[in-house]
Design a protein around this motif. Structure first.
Motif, short mmCIF file in Angstrom:
data_model
loop_
_atom_site.label_atom_id
_atom_site.label_comp_id
_atom_site.label_asym_id
_atom_site.label_seq_id
_atom_site.Cartn_x
_atom_site.Cartn_y
_atom_site.Cartn_z
N GLU A 431 47.18 -9.58 33.71
CA GLU A 431 45.70 -8.97 33.63
C GLU A 431 44.89 -9.72 34.48
N ALA A 436 50.05 -8.87 39.23
CA ALA A 436 50.59 -7.28 38.95
C ALA A 436 51.13 -7.21 40.49
N VAL A 451 50.67 -6.22 29.78
CA VAL A 451 49.58 -5.78 29.81
C VAL A 451 48.22 -5.91 30.07
N THR A 453 45.62 -4.96 29.63
CA THR A 453 44.53 -4.09 30.30
C THR A 453 42.64 -3.82 30.20
N LEU A 456 42.62 -6.34 33.01
CA LEU A 456 43.17 -6.21 34.24
C LEU A 456 41.90 -5.09 34.73
N ILE A 485 49.93 -1.18 36.81
CA ILE A 485 50.93 -1.25 35.74
C ILE A 485 52.06 -0.98 36.46
N GLU A 486 52.24 0.61 36.95
CA GLU A 486 53.30 0.86 37.51
C GLU A 486 54.31 -0.05 37.93
N ILE A 501 51.94 -3.60 26.82
CA ILE A 501 50.98 -3.04 27.26
C ILE A 501 50.50 -3.81 25.44
N PHE A 515 52.60 6.04 29.69
CA PHE A 515 52.93 4.91 29.82
C PHE A 515 54.68 4.27 30.35
N ILE A 520 57.84 1.01 30.01
CA ILE A 520 56.99 0.92 29.50
C ILE A 520 57.34 0.69 27.74
#
Ligand code: PEP
Ligand code: MG
Length: 544
Positions: A431, A436, A451, A453, A456, A485-486, A501, A515, A520
């Motif tokens: 986050e 990341a 994650v 978000t 983040l 995220i990727e 996530i 996602f 994910i």
């Protein structure tokens, strides 16, 4: 037909009859008394009666809305016993030789003004609570019950504002919706409405209240906040259609219960739910979530007057694990600080609390707090499938410190002969942009990433998540956030960790395919979003 617009706090459409909430406000007159001692005795008697009423309301709330939300009535009982509050009433009676009702009303005004003028939003909200308990006390002194007497069937309750005890006292079977002229979306009343599954609109404005009359037809749209008094036939028909399509959507989603979260081309993903306390489990089970992807354990601390003990924490974690009967439960160590402040932590006031001593930073600075929580977690681990997750990570050394603390706790428990599971997974929240970016170095240390978000996005875009004025600058689908995220997903998988996530973005079905394409493994969302996300997954075809 007159239209108004407020703020919807619980989605659904209601069409019903206005019932303006009639509060039995005792009109208090100041009278001279010759025997202050007799007045003090009347106060004591009324207080006992008020506490009895509140304990009944507490029991009702416990059954209908759960422990977390019922607690406000325990607080009301405590407020009635508060020394300062009682001394004020006593002093007014003794020094001015006045009636008990007047002393309570004056104390109520003074204390509620004091709370209302405080900086802290939580304390400001206590002003309504002081008024609520004082009105009850005055009603008891005057021989009344303090509750609404007449409640027609299927009514839309319209009020200036509703105190929590008034909200809970209403007969749930007969209330179609709430509309209040004032109020904020985080007030206890709004939260209670959501938990009672009752459509509600707040902040409708004073003019709404002036126009709403008993017996008028009203349409309440809890999705959009729209209110229509005395609707014409065509408008009513269009809202009946909206109700039907809502019901159809809901029914369709229900059919997805028990179905796998699998794409058209056969890729499966886990859909878990987020909770803030033990009372969230009902929603998790009712919406068929596969597990709990985020238990925000800080709510145990926020709902407590002092640091929750190891025993208190153990019993909460055990209950969640047992209720989930072998399904995964990921408990995040407490994330206090930033917008979640607690007096008893005695944290210094910070210029930039979101960039300050928060979450894991408190745990590593004050290891005794961390130690207690980890002991409770490991002791509870034998009751299910536990994952422990650390928030706000920015470095390798922090993760190493967390693991060392877990090892220390496990050794202690072994020495004490206390059992714990050896299958507990350890994970971290991604986050911060830092986590990341170095996720290739963090992944080998843990079993999973999740994650966050919400943070983040705030830290990547440098936009305070609490600041409503920044809304136009916050692109929740910002390429920078998605790339981070990727990157984390790729690094997790390269080092044998799985990735989920748990921030709000997990429930954004316009991103479900994105996602899934990133690889994910799990999405953790508020319970009502489990089935919509399942639907989005099942409608996705990754082979195209
Ligand atoms: C997040 O930051 O996305 C998250 C899930 O944690 P919280 O919202 O509790 O900060
Ligand atoms: Mg967060």
């Amino acid at each position: 037909m007159i239209r108004f617009k407020g703020k919807g706090v619980y989605g659904a459409v209601a069409i019903g009859t206005v019932s303006v909430f009639k509060r039995q406000e005792a009109s208090v007159r100041r009278t001279h008394v010759d025997d202050p001692a007799a007045e003090l005795a009347r106060v004591e008697q009324a207080k006992a009666q008020a506490i009895e009423q509140l304990s009944e309301i507490y029991e009702k709330a416990l059954r209908e809305v759960g422990e977390t939300h019922a607690q406000i009535f325990e607080i009301h009982m405590m407020m009635l016993e508060d020394d300062d509050y009682n001394e004020s009433i006593e002093n007014i009676i003794n020094t001015q030789s006045v009636n008990a009702e007047y002393a309570v009303a004056l104390t109520s005004d003074n204390f509620s003004e004091m709370f209302a003028s405080m900086d802290d939003a939580y304390m400001q909200a206590r002003a309504a609570d002081v008024k609520d308990i004082s009105n009850r006390l005055i009603a008891c002194l005057s021989g009344g019950g303090g509750e609404q007497s007449e409640q027609p069937d299927k009514m839309v309750v319209c009020a200036d504002d509703l105190a929590p005890s008034e909200t809970v006292s209403l007969d749930k079977e007969r209330v179609l919706a709430f509309v209040t002229a004032f109020g904020s979306s985080n007030s206890h009343t709004a939260i209670l409405a959501r938990n009672m599954n009752i459509p509600a609109v707040i902040s409708a404005g004073e003019e709404f209240l002036a126009q709403a009359k008993d017996g008028m037809k009203i349409i309440v749209d809890g999705h959009t906040g729209e209110l229509i008094l005395d609707p014409d036939e065509e408008t009513e028909r269009s809202y009946i259609e909206k109700q039907k399509s809502d019901a159809e959507k809901k029914a369709l989603l229900q059919q997805l219960k028990g179905k796998p979260n699998v794409t058209k081309d056969g890729r499966e993903i886990k859909i878990y739910a987020n909770i803030g306390g033990v009372d969230g489990i009902g929603g998790v089970l009712a919406n068929d979530a596969g597990g709990i992807g985020l238990f925000r354990s800080e709510f145990l601390y926020l709902e407590s007057e002092d640091y929750p003990t190891e025993e208190q924490q153990f019993s909460a974690y055990k209950k969640v694990l047992e209720s989930m009967a072998g399904k995964k439960v990921i408990i995040r160590t407490m994330d206090i600080g930033a917008d979640k402040q607690i007096d008893y932590f005695n944290l210094d006031k910070e210029e930039n609390p979101a960039l300050g001593l928060r979450a894991l930073r408190i745990c590593l600075t004050r290891p005794e707090i961390f130690h207690t929580q980890l002991r409770a977690l490991y002791r509870a681990s034998v009751y299910g499938e536990l994952g422990i997750m650390f928030p706000m990570i920015i470095s390798v050394s922090e993760v190493e410190e967390c693991i060392a603390m877990c090892d220390k706790v496990k050794k202690e428990l072994t020495d004490e002969g206390i059992p714990f599971s050896d299958k507990v997974e350890l994970g971290i929240m991604i986050e911060t942009p830092a986590a990341a970016v170095i996720s290739d170095r963090l992944a080998p240390l843990v079993d999973f990433f999740s994650v966050g978000t919400n943070d983040l996005t705030q830290y990547t875009l440098a936009c305070d998540r609490q600041n409503a004025k920044l809304e136009r600058f916050v692109d929740t689908h910002h390429e920078a956030v998605l790339r981070l995220i990727e990157m984390a997903a790729k690094n997790a998988h390269e080092h044998g960790a799985w990735i989920g996530i748990c921030g709000e973005l997990a429930a954004d079905t316009s991103l479900t395919e994105t996602f899934l394409r990133m690889g994910i493994d799990e999405l953790s969302v508020s319970a009502p979003f489990v089935l919509p996300v399942r639907q989005a997954v099942r409608n996705t075809d990754l082979s195209k």
